[in-house]
Design a protein around this motif. Structure first.
Motif, PDB file in Angstrom:
ATOM      1  N   LEU A 176       0.846  -1.198   0.000  1.00  0.00           N
ATOM      2  CA  LEU A 176       0.000   0.000   0.000  1.00  0.00           C
ATOM      3  C   LEU A 176       0.875   1.239   0.000  1.00  0.00           C
ATOM      4  O   LEU A 176       1.773   1.368   0.846  1.00  0.00           O
ATOM      5  N   LYS A 177       0.605   2.137  -0.934  1.00  0.00           N
ATOM      6  CA  LYS A 177       1.222   3.453  -0.929  1.00  0.00           C
ATOM      7  C   LYS A 177       0.170   4.462  -0.469  1.00  0.00           C
ATOM      8  O   LYS A 177      -0.742   4.809  -1.227  1.00  0.00           O
ATOM      9  N   PRO A 178       0.252   4.961   0.779  1.00  0.00           N
ATOM     10  CA  PRO A 178      -0.670   6.006   1.209  1.00  0.00           C
ATOM     11  C   PRO A 178      -0.236   7.356   0.654  1.00  0.00           C
ATOM     12  O   PRO A 178       0.912   7.540   0.240  1.00  0.00           O
ATOM     13  N   ALA A 179      -1.162   8.316   0.634  1.00  0.00           N
ATOM     14  CA  ALA A 179      -0.825   9.662   0.175  1.00  0.00           C
ATOM     15  C   ALA A 179       0.256  10.250   1.073  1.00  0.00           C
ATOM     16  O   ALA A 179       0.183  10.156   2.300  1.00  0.00           O
ATOM     17  N   SER A 180       1.249  10.875   0.476  1.00  0.00           N
ATOM     18  CA  SER A 180       2.374  11.390   1.260  1.00  0.00           C
ATOM     19  C   SER A 180       1.962  12.553   2.151  1.00  0.00           C
ATOM     20  O   SER A 180       2.636  12.841   3.143  1.00  0.00           O
ATOM     21  N   ARG A 181       0.851  13.230   1.820  1.00  0.00           N
ATOM     22  CA  ARG A 181       0.402  14.336   2.677  1.00  0.00           C
ATOM     23  C   ARG A 181      -0.382  13.847   3.888  1.00  0.00           C
ATOM     24  O   ARG A 181      -0.510  14.560   4.875  1.00  0.00           O
ATOM     25  N   THR A 182      -0.922  12.617   3.809  1.00  0.00           N
ATOM     26  CA  THR A 182      -1.730  12.094   4.921  1.00  0.00           C
ATOM     27  C   THR A 182      -1.442  10.608   5.142  1.00  0.00           C
ATOM     28  O   THR A 182      -2.325   9.764   4.980  1.00  0.00           O
ATOM     29  N   PRO A 183      -0.212  10.256   5.539  1.00  0.00           N
ATOM     30  CA  PRO A 183       0.119   8.831   5.675  1.00  0.00           C
ATOM     31  C   PRO A 183      -0.183   8.220   7.040  1.00  0.00           C
ATOM     32  O   PRO A 183      -0.115   6.993   7.189  1.00  0.00           O
ATOM     33  N   ILE A 184      -0.484   9.043   8.055  1.00  0.00           N
ATOM     34  CA  ILE A 184      -0.502   8.543   9.434  1.00  0.00           C
ATOM     35  C   ILE A 184      -1.594   7.500   9.648  1.00  0.00           C
ATOM     36  O   ILE A 184      -1.371   6.464  10.276  1.00  0.00           O
ATOM     37  N   ILE A 205       3.323  -1.249   4.052  1.00  0.00           N
ATOM     38  CA  ILE A 205       2.713   0.073   3.903  1.00  0.00           C
ATOM     39  C   ILE A 205       3.855   1.060   3.785  1.00  0.00           C
ATOM     40  O   ILE A 205       4.595   1.293   4.748  1.00  0.00           O
ATOM     41  N   LEU A 206       4.001   1.640   2.581  1.00  0.00           N
ATOM     42  CA  LEU A 206       5.244   2.300   2.203  1.00  0.00           C
ATOM     43  C   LEU A 206       5.002   3.699   1.641  1.00  0.00           C
ATOM     44  O   LEU A 206       4.830   3.877   0.430  1.00  0.00           O
ATOM     45  N   PRO A 207       4.987   4.722   2.493  1.00  0.00           N
ATOM     46  CA  PRO A 207       4.960   6.087   1.961  1.00  0.00           C
ATOM     47  C   PRO A 207       6.201   6.321   1.102  1.00  0.00           C
ATOM     48  O   PRO A 207       7.306   5.896   1.462  1.00  0.00           O
ATOM     49  N   CYS A 208       6.021   6.970  -0.036  1.00  0.00           N
ATOM     50  CA  CYS A 208       7.166   7.206  -0.912  1.00  0.00           C
ATOM     51  C   CYS A 208       6.850   8.353  -1.851  1.00  0.00           C
ATOM     52  O   CYS A 208       5.696   8.751  -2.014  1.00  0.00           O
ATOM     53  N   HIS A 209       7.892   8.894  -2.460  1.00  0.00           N
ATOM     54  CA  HIS A 209       7.705   9.920  -3.475  1.00  0.00           C
ATOM     55  C   HIS A 209       7.305   9.259  -4.791  1.00  0.00           C
ATOM     56  O   HIS A 209       7.527   8.063  -5.010  1.00  0.00           O
ATOM     57  N   ARG A 210       6.766  10.055  -5.687  1.00  0.00           N
ATOM     58  CA  ARG A 210       6.283   9.498  -6.954  1.00  0.00           C
ATOM     59  C   ARG A 210       7.395   8.871  -7.786  1.00  0.00           C
ATOM     60  O   ARG A 210       7.164   7.917  -8.520  1.00  0.00           O
ATOM     61  N   ASP A 211       8.620   9.390  -7.657  1.00  0.00           N
ATOM     62  CA  ASP A 211       9.696   8.861  -8.504  1.00  0.00           C
ATOM     63  C   ASP A 211      10.061   7.419  -8.149  1.00  0.00           C
ATOM     64  O   ASP A 211      10.705   6.732  -8.935  1.00  0.00           O
TER      65      ASP A 211
END
Length: 476
Positions: A176-184, A205-211
Motif C-alpha cells: 500500500l502506498k498512502p498519500a504522502s500528505r496524509t500517511p498517518i 505500507i510504504l509512503p514514498c515519493h512518486r519517482d
C-alpha cells in the motif's frame, strides 16, 4: 497527539529507516510529525515479500482471516479518538467528520470480517446436451495474488480500508502506498495489522515519493492494481499497468437535482452538508445544484442562508464545520476558478474569500458551461446553482459532464426516480438525498472519467479473486 516519528511497514515489520517525510498540521501549517520514507529498494522488498506470502495467505482458512479482521475492529474502536485526532491534524478534517471516518473504518473492517466466510462458489448443470451427460461443474473463487494499492489524501483511513480489508478477507497479500500528505492513518492501520498472525510479507505500507512509486504500477509480480485519486494520474497508471487488472476510483463532478415537489427544508440541509462537509474534498461532494424554476428562488435563498451559518476555523473545535483544504495551492486554484466563473457571467451568492488554505464555503449562480468550476472537479467548498424547467432536459445536463460517479435526486415522483436511474450515466443514483451519501457495503464506483470497477467489500473481493472451474466426469 501524534508521535514524534512513524515507521513504514515492510513485510509486517515497522522500519524506522529515516525521518525524511515531514507531515504538516494542515490548519497551522507547522510540522506535526515525521514519517519514514521508503526508497525503491524497500518497495522492491515489499513486493518480494507479498510473493513469498501469497501461498500462506491463500492457505489461511476463512475463519482465520475473519479473526484478523475482528482484531482490527476491536483495536480501531479502542484507538478511535487517537485515529480521529490524527485525521484532524494530518488532513485538516473537522473533528466531527474525523470521528465519522473512524466509524466508517470500523464498519468497513467489520463487513469484511463477515464477508470473509461468505466467499462461495457455484454448482453448474453441464448436461445441456447428450454429449455432456455425466458431467458436473463446480466453481470456487481463489485469491488473485499480490495486490498493489494506492490511496488518496482525502479519506486516509476509509479509502485505505476499502482496499486493505477486502484483500485480507480474500487472502491476498498487498503493498500500500498512502498519500504522502496524509500517511498517518494508514500507518496506524499497519501498526494494528502487525499485532496479528498474518504470514510474514502479507503487507507492506510504504509512503514514498512518486519517482519511486512506478513499481506499484508496473511490477509484473503484482496481480492487481487498485488506485483512488485524480483522473489524470489514474488513467496514466492504467496505461502503464501491463497485464494486471486495474480498478480506478477517480474524480467526480456530482450533480444534485431538486424537483418542484421536494421538501425544501430537508433538501437544503442535505445539500449544504453534501457540498461542504470536510471542506468539499470528496469526489462525490455536491458541485452542481439544479433547482426546478417553481421552487428555485426559495431554494437559493435557503441555501445561501444556511451556507452563511457554517463555522470556519480550527478543525479541533467541536463546532467547526469548515476546516482548511489540503494546501494553500489548492485554495488558490479554487479562488481562481471562482473568479473565472464571475468574470464570465456568473453571480457570486456567498463566500469566495480566502485566507491561506482556508476558503469560505461558496455558492455561485448561472456560471456558463466551459468554466472550470462547472466542467471540472472542484474538490473544495464550492458549488454552482442553476434553474431548470424540464426534468428530462436536466438529466441531459447532468449527463453532459465527462464524469459519472453518483447523482442525487430530490423528488417524490416514483416515475421520475426510475427515469433518473435509467438515464443518468453514473455509477449510482441516490433518491431523496445527495450524491455524497455512501455506506460501506454498497457497490461504489463510476463510469466515464470517474473510473473503472466497483469498491464495496463484496465487489472488491470479486476483483481480488478469480473464478476457478472444476469439471467431474462420471463414466457412463
Amino acid at each position: 497527539m501524534l508521535k514524534d516519528a512513524y515507521p513504514y511497514y515492510l513485510a509486517n515489520e515497522p522500519i524506522y529507516a529515516n525521518k525524511d517525510l515531514a507531515v504538516t498540521d494542515k490548519y497551522s501549517g507547522e510540522i506535526a510529525t515525521h514519517v519514514a520514507l521508503a526508497d525503491r529498494k524497500a518497495i522492491d522488498q515489499g513486493i518480494a515479500g507479498t510473493v513469498k506470502a501469497a501461498a500462506a495467505m491463500a492457505a489461511m482458512a476463512p475463519y482465520e482471516r475473519q479473526a484478523v479482521l475482528d482484531h482490527c475492529v476491536m483495536r480501531f474502536r479502542e484507538r478511535s479518538e487517537e485515529l480521529a485526532m490524527a485525521l484532524c491534524i494530518e488532513a485538516g478534517k473537522p473533528i466531527r467528520d474525523a470521528r465519522g471516518e473512524v466509524g466508517r473504518l470500523v464498519d468497513t473492517f467489520r463487513v469484511a470480517a463477515e464477508e470473509a466466510v461468505r466467499i462461495d462458489g457455484e454448482v453448474l448443470n453441464l448436461e445441456i446436451s447428450a454429449r455432456a451427460k455425466g458431467y458436473r461443474g463446480f466453481t470456487k473463487r481463489v485469491p488473485i495474488g499480490p495486490c498493489s494499492f494506492i490511496s488518496p489524501f482525502n479519506f486516509p483511513l476509509n479509502l485505505a480500508a476499502h482496499k486493505v480489508a477486502p484483500a485480507i478477507a480474500a487472502g491476498c497479500p498487498f503493498v500500500l502506498k498512502p498519500a504522502s500528505r496524509t500517511p498517518i492513518g494508514a500507518l496506524i492501520i499497519g501498526e494494528v495489522l502487525a499485532e496479528t498472525n498474518l504470514p510474514k510479507g502479507a503487507f507492506s505500507i510504504l509512503p514514498c515519493h512518486r519517482d519511486g512509486a512506478d513499481l506499484f504500477t508496473e511490477d509484473e509480480r503484482l496481480k492487481l492494481l487498485s488506485f483512488t485519486g485524480s483522473p489524470q494520474v489514474g488513467w496514466d497508471l492504467k496505461a502503464r499497468a501491463g497485464k494486471k487488472p486495474v480498478v480506478l476510483e477517480l474524480g467526480g463532478n456530482a450533480a444534485c437535482v431538486v424537483d418542484e415537489d421536494a421538501d425544501l427544508e430537508d433538501a437544503v440541509e442535505r445539500i449544504v452538508f453534501g457540498a461542504f462537509y470536510q471542506s468539499g474534498q470528496s469526489c462525490i461532494g455536491v458541485q452542481r445544484i439544479y433547482g426546478h424554476r417553481a421552487i428555485y428562488d426559495k431554494l437559493k435563498q435557503k441555501l445561501v442562508a444556511k451556507t452563511r451559518t457554517l463555522k470556519m476555523g480550527d478543525p479541533r473545535d467541536e463546532e467547526t464545520f469548515i476546516g482548511p483544504v489540503i494546501s494553500e495551492g489548492e485554495a488558490q486554484r479554487l479562488e481562481n476558478w471562482i473568479q473565472e466563473g464571475v468574470e464570465r457571467g456568473g453571480t457570486l451568492l456567498c463566500g469566495g474569500g480566502r485566507n491561506g488554505a482556508m476558503l469560505e464555503p461558496t455558492l455561485l449562480e448561472n456560471v456558463p458551461a466551459g468554466c472550470s468550476i462547472v466542467d471540472d472537479e472542484a474538490f473544495g467548498p464550492v458549488a454552482v446553482l442553476e434553474a431548470f424547467d424540464d426534468f428530462d432536459r436536466v438529466l441531459e445536463t447532468v449527463n453532459a459532464s465527462t464524469f459519472g460517479l453518483q447523482a442525487g435526486i430530490f423528488t417524490r415522483d416514483l416515475y421520475k426516480a426510475h427515469r433518473a436511474w435509467d438515464l443518468l450515466e453514473v455509477g449510482g443514483v441516490v433518491i431523496g438525498d445527495v450524491p455524497s451519501w455512501r455506506v460501506d457495503n454498497m457497490p461504489y464506483g463510476g463510469v466515464k472519467d470517474s473510473g473503472l470497477g466497483r469498491e464495496g467489500i463484496r465487489w472488491a473481493i470479486r476483483d481480488m479473486t478469480e473464478e476457478r472451474l472444476l469439471v467431474i466426469r462420471t463414466p457412463q
